[in-house]
Write a protein that holds these residues in place. Structure first.
Motif, short mmCIF file in Angstrom:
data_model
loop_
_atom_site.label_atom_id
_atom_site.label_comp_id
_atom_site.label_asym_id
_atom_site.label_seq_id
_atom_site.Cartn_x
_atom_site.Cartn_y
_atom_site.Cartn_z
N ARG A 376 0.96 -1.20 0.01
CA ARG A 376 0.12 0.05 -0.04
C ARG A 376 0.83 1.17 0.08
O ARG A 376 0.42 2.04 -0.71
CB ARG A 376 -0.86 -0.06 1.21
N LEU A 377 1.96 1.44 0.86
CA LEU A 377 2.85 2.42 0.97
C LEU A 377 3.54 2.63 -0.40
O LEU A 377 3.69 3.73 -0.84
CB LEU A 377 3.82 2.27 1.93
N GLN A 378 4.20 1.53 -1.07
CA GLN A 378 4.94 1.75 -2.34
C GLN A 378 3.90 2.06 -3.53
O GLN A 378 4.39 2.72 -4.45
CB GLN A 378 5.60 0.33 -2.42
N GLN A 379 2.67 1.60 -3.44
CA GLN A 379 1.83 1.96 -4.38
C GLN A 379 1.67 3.62 -4.37
O GLN A 379 1.50 4.44 -5.42
CB GLN A 379 0.55 1.48 -4.20
N GLU A 380 1.46 4.13 -3.10
CA GLU A 380 1.26 5.73 -3.28
C GLU A 380 2.76 6.20 -3.22
O GLU A 380 2.51 7.35 -4.06
CB GLU A 380 0.95 5.96 -1.48
N ASN A 381 3.83 5.73 -3.00
CA ASN A 381 4.98 6.32 -3.40
C ASN A 381 5.13 6.24 -4.96
O ASN A 381 5.50 7.44 -5.66
CB ASN A 381 6.22 5.78 -2.84
N ALA A 385 5.42 9.57 -7.16
CA ALA A 385 6.75 10.03 -8.20
C ALA A 385 6.25 9.95 -9.63
O ALA A 385 6.85 10.70 -10.48
CB ALA A 385 7.54 8.45 -8.11
N THR A 386 5.15 9.22 -10.04
CA THR A 386 4.67 9.09 -11.29
C THR A 386 4.04 10.79 -11.57
O THR A 386 4.28 11.30 -12.83
CB THR A 386 3.60 8.16 -11.64
N ALA A 416 10.96 3.72 -6.16
CA ALA A 416 9.37 3.33 -6.07
C ALA A 416 8.86 2.16 -6.68
O ALA A 416 8.29 1.15 -6.08
CB ALA A 416 8.48 4.71 -6.18
N GLN A 417 9.20 2.10 -8.14
CA GLN A 417 8.80 0.84 -8.86
C GLN A 417 9.43 -0.27 -8.41
O GLN A 417 8.95 -1.43 -8.17
CB GLN A 417 8.92 1.24 -10.21
#
Length: 440
Positions: A376-381, A385-386, A416-417
């Motif tokens: 969830r956190l990395q999806q938000e990051n 970033a996108t 992030a990806q």
């Protein structure tokens, strides 16, 4: 709340971009997870080898049972005595003085025999204990096979999920490379107009090469994942294995720990039972055994080898009981003590196994929840970033180029990806492991 969040995350799997799947040849057969698992069961070399050990255990058990049936053996021999055996008898038997001995030749130059010997156990505790031990060893081999099969299926699942994730990551890196090619074109136009210098252009070209390198790295990772999947399946490594793309994660229900559901529980418990039976078998060695013995035999004698057809044959036979009792000190004292110590050691090892596996289960449960939250956190990051990349592109369209900021944006986006990809892989691994530990 953690469980609810975890189930929601499983039910809703957000993809990074639309159409993120590897190109698939529609004419080639597609390999689903179920199809890969079925193939692995019948082609993995370790599983096939363990299956043969199960067959060997079955034959050993049957061989042990045959010790209870009458044992019949045929015998036959022809002997030429170039020196006939001599037996000495007291002289009194032939009217000779007391204290003298008379040598008498026993037999003829040619002697032969044929017949049948029989042995039937009436009371043989050791044989019965050996049969029980062989039966347990057969069950142990089957349990080891089941445990190995479950481990194999776990490894196939992890490898299959890895292929799925790497396919998606290859598509992500390809999309990022295409996006920056557009940015680099914009920067090149600014250079052609003389608005920026060569240094800025070169820096942008380096960023483009870095994106290409990331894509190449992702492709290599996908190839390695395919090799892992083929290896565990027993699939030819040089052949193509088109895996069916899947967007959905399987459902997950994290229940409480039950030791009886451990994949190796039966095999480990049988080790204790087998050690106990081995101890009992060693104790049975001190008991007497009673057998019925019987024999039927034809004896022939002659001065020449043609006695077989020219001389009469004499019948000899008997039937009786044979009682035997071992008196060896090592079999009655030391061997049982050794077997008992091994039995007690097996019991302690079994307790350690269940405790160790419960610890591992609880660790995997914590790591699974952590991986779900990390996704969830990395999806938000990744989303942020996108968005920064899009804003940077808009600034470049307006002729505003800040290479320091551009580099930072690109670095943040790739990081992030990459972390999102790693978080998903962690989730797949912990999800598979926790289900494996509870035989699901």
């Amino acid at each position: 709340m953690k469980t609810v969040a975890l189930l929601l995350l499983l039910a809703f799997h957000v993809r990074v971009a639309a159409g993120q799947s590897m190109p698939v040849n529609n004419n080639a057969p597609q390999w689903t997870l179920e199809k890969c698992l079925e193939y692995a069961i019948t082609h993995n070399q370790d599983v096939l080898a363990q299956k043969q050990l199960v067959q060997a255990g079955m034959q050993d058990r049957k061989a042990a049972v045959t010790q209870l049936v009458p044992e019949l053996s045929l015998k036959g021999a022809i002997n030429n005595y170039w020196k006939i055996p001599v037996q000495v008898f007291p002289g009194e038997l032939v009217n000779q003085p007391a204290g003298t001995f008379v040598p008498v030749r026993m037999g003829t130059p040619w002697m032969g025999n044929y017949g049948v010997d029989a042995d039937l156990p009436l009371v043989d505790v050791q044989t019965w204990q050996r049969i029980k031990l062989a039966r347990l060893q057969e069950q142990g081999a089957q349990a080891e096979y089941n445990s190995l099969l479950k481990t194999l299926l776990k490894n196939v699942r992890i490898a299959w999920y890895s292929v799925q994730q790497q396919q998606e990551y290859v598509t992500v890196t390809s999309g990022l490379q295409e996006n920056y090619e557009h940015v680099h074109q914009l920067i090149s136009r600014q250079f052609d107009k003389g608005l920026i210098d060569k240094i800025v252009l070169n820096q942008s070209a380096t960023l483009l090469k870095n994106r290409e390198a990331e894509h190449i790295k992702a492709v290599a990772g996908l190839q390695q994942s395919y090799l892992d999947l083929k290896f565990w399946m027993g699939f030819p490594l040089e052949d193509t294995l088109p895996v069916t793309p899947s967007d959905n994660l399987p459902e997950l229900a994290v229940a409480g720990f039950r030791a009886e559901e451990l994949p190796g529980y039966e095999a480990e418990l049988l080790k204790v039972t087998t050690a106990r039976q081995d101890y009992r078998s060693s104790l049975s060695a001190i008991y007497p055994s009673l057998h019925v013995k019987g024999s039927w035999e034809q004896l022939g004698f002659g001065d020449k080898s043609n006695f077989i057809t020219r001389s009469p044959w004499f019948t000899v036979g008997f039937i009786g009981l044979q009682l035997s009792m071992p008196l060896s000190l090592s079999r009655t004292t030391y061997t049982p003590r050794s077997r008992k110590a091994r039995w007690e050691a097996a019991g302690q090892q079994f307790k350690r196994y269940t405790s160790q596996q419960e610890k591992k289960y609880r660790q995997e449960k914590v790591l699974l929840e952590q991986a779900a939250e990390n996704i969830r956190l990395q999806q938000e990051n990744t989303r942020l970033a996108t968005e920064n990349e899009q804003l940077t592109t808009l600034k470049i369209n307006k002729g505003i180029i800040d290479m320091i900021q551009l580099k930072e944006v690109q670095t943040d986006l790739y990081k992030a990806q990459e972390q999102l990809n790693e978080a998903r892989m962690d989730f797949f691994r912990h999800y598979t492991e926790i289900n494996y530990l509870q035989n699901k």
